[in-house]
Motif scaffolding. Sequence first.
Motif, PDB file in Angstrom:
ATOM      1  N   PRO A  59       3.646  -6.553  10.824  1.00 56.88           N
ATOM      2  CA  PRO A  59       2.756  -7.655  10.440  1.00 56.88           C
ATOM      3  C   PRO A  59       3.436  -8.652   9.509  1.00 56.88           C
ATOM      4  O   PRO A  59       4.385  -8.319   8.795  1.00 56.88           O
ATOM      5  CB  PRO A  59       1.621  -6.921   9.716  1.00 56.88           C
ATOM      6  CG  PRO A  59       2.274  -5.713   9.136  1.00 56.88           C
ATOM      7  CD  PRO A  59       3.329  -5.304  10.121  1.00 56.88           C
ATOM      8  N   GLY A  60       2.908  -9.884   9.513  1.00 59.31           N
ATOM      9  CA  GLY A  60       3.409 -10.909   8.608  1.00 59.31           C
ATOM     10  C   GLY A  60       4.800 -11.375   8.964  1.00 59.31           C
ATOM     11  O   GLY A  60       5.226 -11.326  10.119  1.00 59.31           O
ATOM     12  N   PHE A  61       5.543 -11.834   7.955  1.00 58.13           N
ATOM     13  CA  PHE A  61       6.921 -12.243   8.172  1.00 58.13           C
ATOM     14  C   PHE A  61       7.791 -10.995   8.264  1.00 58.13           C
ATOM     15  O   PHE A  61       7.759 -10.139   7.381  1.00 58.13           O
ATOM     16  CB  PHE A  61       7.383 -13.157   7.037  1.00 58.13           C
ATOM     17  CG  PHE A  61       6.625 -14.458   6.979  1.00 58.13           C
ATOM     18  CD1 PHE A  61       6.934 -15.493   7.847  1.00 58.13           C
ATOM     19  CD2 PHE A  61       5.587 -14.624   6.080  1.00 58.13           C
ATOM     20  CE1 PHE A  61       6.223 -16.682   7.812  1.00 58.13           C
ATOM     21  CE2 PHE A  61       4.873 -15.815   6.030  1.00 58.13           C
ATOM     22  CZ  PHE A  61       5.194 -16.849   6.903  1.00 58.13           C
ATOM     23  N   ALA A  62       8.575 -10.896   9.313  1.00 51.83           N
ATOM     24  CA  ALA A  62       9.286  -9.653   9.596  1.00 51.83           C
ATOM     25  C   ALA A  62      10.681  -9.937  10.149  1.00 51.83           C
ATOM     26  O   ALA A  62      10.995 -11.053  10.578  1.00 51.83           O
ATOM     27  CB  ALA A  62       8.495  -8.796  10.581  1.00 51.83           C
ATOM     28  N   LEU A  63      11.503  -8.898  10.143  1.00 43.61           N
ATOM     29  CA  LEU A  63      12.878  -8.999  10.612  1.00 43.61           C
ATOM     30  C   LEU A  63      13.044  -8.353  11.986  1.00 43.61           C
ATOM     31  O   LEU A  63      12.436  -7.325  12.263  1.00 43.61           O
ATOM     32  CB  LEU A  63      13.828  -8.316   9.624  1.00 43.61           C
ATOM     33  CG  LEU A  63      13.821  -8.825   8.184  1.00 43.61           C
ATOM     34  CD1 LEU A  63      14.806  -8.009   7.349  1.00 43.61           C
ATOM     35  CD2 LEU A  63      14.160 -10.301   8.125  1.00 43.61           C
ATOM     36  N   GLY A  64      13.877  -8.962  12.801  1.00 43.28           N
ATOM     37  CA  GLY A  64      14.307  -8.344  14.047  1.00 43.28           C
ATOM     38  C   GLY A  64      15.579  -7.558  13.793  1.00 43.28           C
ATOM     39  O   GLY A  64      15.547  -6.459  13.266  1.00 43.28           O
ATOM     40  N   MET A  65      16.727  -8.165  14.133  1.00 39.75           N
ATOM     41  CA  MET A  65      17.990  -7.479  13.877  1.00 39.75           C
ATOM     42  C   MET A  65      19.133  -8.475  13.858  1.00 39.75           C
ATOM     43  O   MET A  65      19.014  -9.614  14.330  1.00 39.75           O
ATOM     44  CB  MET A  65      18.257  -6.412  14.944  1.00 39.75           C
ATOM     45  CG  MET A  65      18.588  -6.948  16.321  1.00 39.75           C
ATOM     46  SD  MET A  65      18.924  -5.615  17.504  1.00 39.75           S
ATOM     47  CE  MET A  65      19.347  -6.562  18.987  1.00 39.75           C
ATOM     48  N   ALA A  66      20.241  -8.046  13.285  1.00 36.31           N
ATOM     49  CA  ALA A  66      21.519  -8.737  13.426  1.00 36.31           C
ATOM     50  C   ALA A  66      22.339  -7.955  14.444  1.00 36.31           C
ATOM     51  O   ALA A  66      22.465  -6.737  14.347  1.00 36.31           O
ATOM     52  CB  ALA A  66      22.249  -8.807  12.090  1.00 36.31           C
ATOM     53  N   ASN A  67      22.867  -8.653  15.427  1.00 34.00           N
ATOM     54  CA  ASN A  67      23.597  -8.030  16.521  1.00 34.00           C
ATOM     55  C   ASN A  67      25.007  -8.626  16.580  1.00 34.00           C
ATOM     56  O   ASN A  67      25.158  -9.837  16.723  1.00 34.00           O
ATOM     57  CB  ASN A  67      22.847  -8.285  17.831  1.00 34.00           C
ATOM     58  CG  ASN A  67      23.456  -7.594  19.048  1.00 34.00           C
ATOM     59  OD1 ASN A  67      23.186  -7.978  20.172  1.00 34.00           O
ATOM     60  ND2 ASN A  67      24.261  -6.576  18.843  1.00 34.00           N
ATOM     61  N   VAL A  68      26.025  -7.793  16.428  1.00 32.40           N
ATOM     62  CA  VAL A  68      27.420  -8.240  16.469  1.00 32.40           C
ATOM     63  C   VAL A  68      28.137  -7.468  17.571  1.00 32.40           C
ATOM     64  O   VAL A  68      28.149  -6.234  17.572  1.00 32.40           O
ATOM     65  CB  VAL A  68      28.126  -8.012  15.121  1.00 32.40           C
ATOM     66  CG1 VAL A  68      29.580  -8.489  15.201  1.00 32.40           C
ATOM     67  CG2 VAL A  68      27.394  -8.725  13.992  1.00 32.40           C
ATOM     68  N   ILE A  69      28.732  -8.200  18.504  1.00 39.88           N
ATOM     69  CA  ILE A  69      29.393  -7.584  19.653  1.00 39.88           C
ATOM     70  C   ILE A  69      30.877  -7.950  19.642  1.00 39.88           C
ATOM     71  O   ILE A  69      31.240  -9.124  19.741  1.00 39.88           O
ATOM     72  CB  ILE A  69      28.749  -8.037  20.980  1.00 39.88           C
ATOM     73  CG1 ILE A  69      27.252  -7.752  20.979  1.00 39.88           C
ATOM     74  CG2 ILE A  69      29.429  -7.353  22.163  1.00 39.88           C
ATOM     75  CD1 ILE A  69      26.517  -8.344  22.163  1.00 39.88           C
ATOM     76  N   LEU A  70      31.725  -6.937  19.515  1.00 42.10           N
ATOM     77  CA  LEU A  70      33.166  -7.109  19.603  1.00 42.10           C
ATOM     78  C   LEU A  70      33.613  -6.704  21.003  1.00 42.10           C
ATOM     79  O   LEU A  70      33.198  -5.665  21.514  1.00 42.10           O
ATOM     80  CB  LEU A  70      33.884  -6.234  18.571  1.00 42.10           C
ATOM     81  CG  LEU A  70      33.372  -6.262  17.134  1.00 42.10           C
ATOM     82  CD1 LEU A  70      34.195  -5.303  16.278  1.00 42.10           C
ATOM     83  CD2 LEU A  70      33.421  -7.662  16.569  1.00 42.10           C
ATOM     84  N   SER A  71      34.472  -7.509  21.611  1.00 46.70           N
ATOM     85  CA  SER A  71      34.946  -7.152  22.955  1.00 46.70           C
ATOM     86  C   SER A  71      36.393  -7.585  23.142  1.00 46.70           C
ATOM     87  O   SER A  71      36.841  -8.586  22.563  1.00 46.70           O
ATOM     88  CB  SER A  71      34.064  -7.787  24.039  1.00 46.70           C
ATOM     89  OG  SER A  71      34.148  -9.203  23.995  1.00 46.70           O
ATOM     90  N   TYR A  72      37.107  -6.814  23.924  1.00 48.76           N
ATOM     91  CA  TYR A  72      38.493  -7.110  24.285  1.00 48.76           C
ATOM     92  C   TYR A  72      38.590  -7.017  25.792  1.00 48.76           C
ATOM     93  O   TYR A  72      38.213  -5.995  26.382  1.00 48.76           O
ATOM     94  CB  TYR A  72      39.445  -6.121  23.621  1.00 48.76           C
ATOM     95  CG  TYR A  72      40.905  -6.363  23.950  1.00 48.76           C
ATOM     96  CD1 TYR A  72      41.669  -7.263  23.212  1.00 48.76           C
ATOM     97  CD2 TYR A  72      41.514  -5.691  25.002  1.00 48.76           C
ATOM     98  CE1 TYR A  72      43.009  -7.481  23.512  1.00 48.76           C
ATOM     99  CE2 TYR A  72      42.851  -5.905  25.315  1.00 48.76           C
ATOM    100  CZ  TYR A  72      43.591  -6.796  24.561  1.00 48.76           C
ATOM    101  OH  TYR A  72      44.913  -7.021  24.870  1.00 48.76           O
ATOM    102  N   GLU A  73      39.082  -8.069  26.407  1.00 50.00           N
ATOM    103  CA  GLU A  73      39.163  -8.117  27.867  1.00 50.00           C
ATOM    104  C   GLU A  73      40.599  -8.369  28.295  1.00 50.00           C
ATOM    105  O   GLU A  73      41.151  -9.452  28.084  1.00 50.00           O
ATOM    106  CB  GLU A  73      38.260  -9.217  28.426  1.00 50.00           C
ATOM    107  CG  GLU A  73      38.224  -9.264  29.941  1.00 50.00           C
ATOM    108  CD  GLU A  73      37.272 -10.320  30.484  1.00 50.00           C
ATOM    109  OE1 GLU A  73      37.205 -10.470  31.721  1.00 50.00           O
ATOM    110  OE2 GLU A  73      36.599 -10.966  29.668  1.00 50.00           O
ATOM    111  N   GLY A  74      41.193  -7.351  28.876  1.00 47.48           N
ATOM    112  CA  GLY A  74      42.532  -7.487  29.429  1.00 47.48           C
ATOM    113  C   GLY A  74      42.472  -7.635  30.939  1.00 47.48           C
ATOM    114  O   GLY A  74      41.403  -7.636  31.542  1.00 47.48           O
TER     115      GLY A  74
END
Length: 343
Positions: A59-74
């Motif tokens: 309820p009210g003002f709320a947080l979702g999430m912080a999402n950080v994606i690291l990727s290496y593509e060879g």
Amino acid sequence: IKMKNIKYFLFSILALVSFSINAQEETTEEKPTFSVVGSIDTYFRSADYAPLTSFANKPGFALGMANVILSYEGEKSGFVADFVYGPRGVEAVFNSSGSSNIVNQLYAYMNVSDNFTLTLGNWNTFLGYEVISPLANFNYSTSYMFSYGPFSHTGIKADFTLSEKTSLMLGIMNQTDFTEGNFDSEGSFGGIVFDSYMFGAQLGISGQYLNLLTGDGYTQIDFTGGFDLSESFFLGINATSADIDGAGKFSGLALYPQLALSDTFSIGLRGEIFNDDTGILDDVGGTDQDNTSFTITGSYTSGNLTIKPEFRVDSGSAEFYSKSLTDYTDNLASFVLAAIYAF
């Protein structure tokens, strides 16, 4: 002698040009890339109580999430390390503990050929229309089908490109949502012992996907697809049915019409019919629940920022939605305003 020298000269020039072209081709070959992308999301919810679905439920003002994606593509291999922080992330990896409770996905892959890729690790589920990241969902709140189904799998899978429009995935995985391990020895996870694995398959034809997840008394068949009815109008479809030995069944159908009104603003509806006779998410312990949900969402984009105003109405066949600590109702209505920033 002069003619011979000219021939040698021309041959040398041609050899030099050929070497230069080959060297240029080698330098223009695609180099391995490392990238960091992700998003943050936050929202306001008008109602104190939410329907029995995942995310956007505080309820009210709320947080979702912080999402950080690291990727290496060879050229032949790579990896993805996907981390989540915040309430939405906690719900997404609910069966993980310790430092693992921030790991949403963690896998390595190898391109065996142009048409065959092997992946080992943990990845988000291949079933369903909706996903964990709010970036990839049009509606900010999630459906019953998404909430009841699997979130993630850990195992090995093989992806095949059979033709330009046809693909096939086959996988062997741990028990659903047990991402750290299969806990097949006594006491590994609260006394739970798993001595079997799940099997997954997905057949894709022209953007339409038929999915199967089965094993250890659980079988779910799922269809996910959609059609561009015009340049500005898209219709998404999701249908699912799951049978759980000893617990019952759940099934549902949802349509996702979406209309682009301009380059920056779109509007979309999710209409869902869902039946559950397992009582998995029921607050009052009943079974055989019929839920109907209508969610209308606007999506305004300015650069990397997306604002989503959303109105949702849920109605049930009985009074199984909470409206206070002690009272229940057969319907709920709420307004959500979400902000999502992608980077």
